[in-house]
Design a protein around this motif. Structure first.
Motif, mmCIF file in Angstrom:
data_model
loop_
_atom_site.group_PDB
_atom_site.id
_atom_site.type_symbol
_atom_site.label_atom_id
_atom_site.label_comp_id
_atom_site.label_asym_id
_atom_site.label_seq_id
_atom_site.Cartn_x
_atom_site.Cartn_y
_atom_site.Cartn_z
ATOM 1 N N MET A 177 25.013 58.526 59.073
ATOM 2 C CA MET A 177 24.845 58.751 60.502
ATOM 3 C C MET A 177 26.163 58.571 61.230
ATOM 4 O O MET A 177 27.023 57.801 60.801
ATOM 5 C CB MET A 177 23.784 57.813 61.070
ATOM 6 C CG MET A 177 24.113 56.354 60.993
ATOM 7 S SD MET A 177 22.813 55.351 61.728
ATOM 8 C CE MET A 177 22.362 54.379 60.310
ATOM 9 N N THR A 225 27.667 57.953 65.251
ATOM 10 C CA THR A 225 27.231 57.494 66.560
ATOM 11 C C THR A 225 28.412 57.468 67.511
ATOM 12 O O THR A 225 29.549 57.231 67.099
ATOM 13 C CB THR A 225 26.568 56.100 66.472
ATOM 14 O OG1 THR A 225 26.086 55.732 67.763
ATOM 15 C CG2 THR A 225 27.519 55.047 65.960
ATOM 16 N N SER A 261 17.182 58.630 66.338
ATOM 17 C CA SER A 261 17.269 59.676 67.352
ATOM 18 C C SER A 261 16.834 59.151 68.720
ATOM 19 O O SER A 261 17.423 59.497 69.748
ATOM 20 C CB SER A 261 16.409 60.867 66.933
ATOM 21 O OG SER A 261 16.502 61.901 67.874
ATOM 22 N N GLN A 312 24.070 57.783 71.184
ATOM 23 C CA GLN A 312 23.859 59.064 70.513
ATOM 24 C C GLN A 312 24.046 58.878 69.008
ATOM 25 O O GLN A 312 25.098 58.426 68.571
ATOM 26 C CB GLN A 312 24.858 60.108 71.022
ATOM 27 C CG GLN A 312 24.750 60.403 72.500
ATOM 28 C CD GLN A 312 23.404 60.998 72.866
ATOM 29 O OE1 GLN A 312 22.860 61.831 72.158
ATOM 30 N NE2 GLN A 312 22.867 60.558 73.987
ATOM 31 N N THR A 356 23.517 60.879 65.261
ATOM 32 C CA THR A 356 23.181 62.033 64.434
ATOM 33 C C THR A 356 23.057 61.515 63.012
ATOM 34 O O THR A 356 23.987 60.890 62.497
ATOM 35 C CB THR A 356 24.274 63.108 64.513
ATOM 36 O OG1 THR A 356 24.430 63.511 65.869
ATOM 37 C CG2 THR A 356 23.924 64.301 63.648
ATOM 38 N N GLU A 382 21.801 62.363 58.929
ATOM 39 C CA GLU A 382 21.487 63.393 57.947
ATOM 40 C C GLU A 382 21.282 62.776 56.578
ATOM 41 O O GLU A 382 21.952 61.803 56.226
ATOM 42 C CB GLU A 382 22.624 64.414 57.862
ATOM 43 C CG GLU A 382 22.795 65.215 59.130
ATOM 44 C CD GLU A 382 23.728 66.398 58.939
ATOM 45 O OE1 GLU A 382 24.001 66.782 57.780
ATOM 46 O OE2 GLU A 382 24.189 66.935 59.959
#
Length: 173
Positions: free
Chosen positions: A7, A9, A65, A73, A75, A77
């Motif tokens: 992730m 951030t 999320s 924030q 993200t 994956e």
């Protein structure tokens, strides 16, 4: 079965960001494996690698999320961990007077040889007695077994001379 999540951030820096991220991972049975976290120009930025069970993976991804509601924030994956046995691993250091284009020139040479830049850390400092801006970088690269290391070193020496920086390669242990 364990899943790997990477992730990123970014948010305005303030106390408690790492606690919020680590609590979210922990509450979902995740394990914080590796991270690079920094403060840049009033922002908190990071990349974090965690593992989590397959049954908790979706919940963790959703909760990460949802941190956007708190101004963080994230993200995230799923990651694949595949080691390529046909890769050589080298570390490098770069040092010299700062000027625009250093990373572009070096990364361009690496890309030409299909070399993967796995890690890069860079910083600008000033020379102690003169105040001249200096640029330092260090990192790790992986390259296919087919790359001729002598040819690569010659190419990096050419770049070193053009940019008036020192670039050193060393085989990783």
């Amino acid at each position: 079965m364990t899943r790997q999540i990477v992730m990123t951030t970014i948010c305005n820096d303030r106390p408690g960001i790492v606690e919020t991220l680590s609590r979210t991972v922990s509450e979902n049975g995740g394990n914080w494996l590796d991270s690079h976290l920094s403060h840049y120009a009033g922002k908190f930025a990071g990349i974090i690698h965690v593992s989590v069970t397959a049954e908790n993976c979706e919940s963790l991804m959703e909760q990460l999320s949802a941190l956007a509601n708190d101004g963080i924030q994230v993200t995230a994956e799923l990651a694949e961990t595949k080691a390529d046995p046909h890769q050589q691993h080298w570390s490098f250091t770069l040092f010299g007077n700062d000027r625009p284009g250093i990373i572009k020139e070096v990364s361009q040479a690496l890309a030409h040889y299909h070399i993967n830049l796995e890690q890069l850390s860079s910083r600008c400092t000033t020379a102690a007695h003169t105040g001249i801006p200096l640029f330092e970088a260090e990192g790790m690269i992986s390259l296919p077994d087919t790359v001729d290391i002598d040819e690569l070193e010659d190419q990096l020496a050419t770049i070193s001379n053009q940019l008036t920086v020192d670039i050193q390669l060393e085989e990783a242990q």
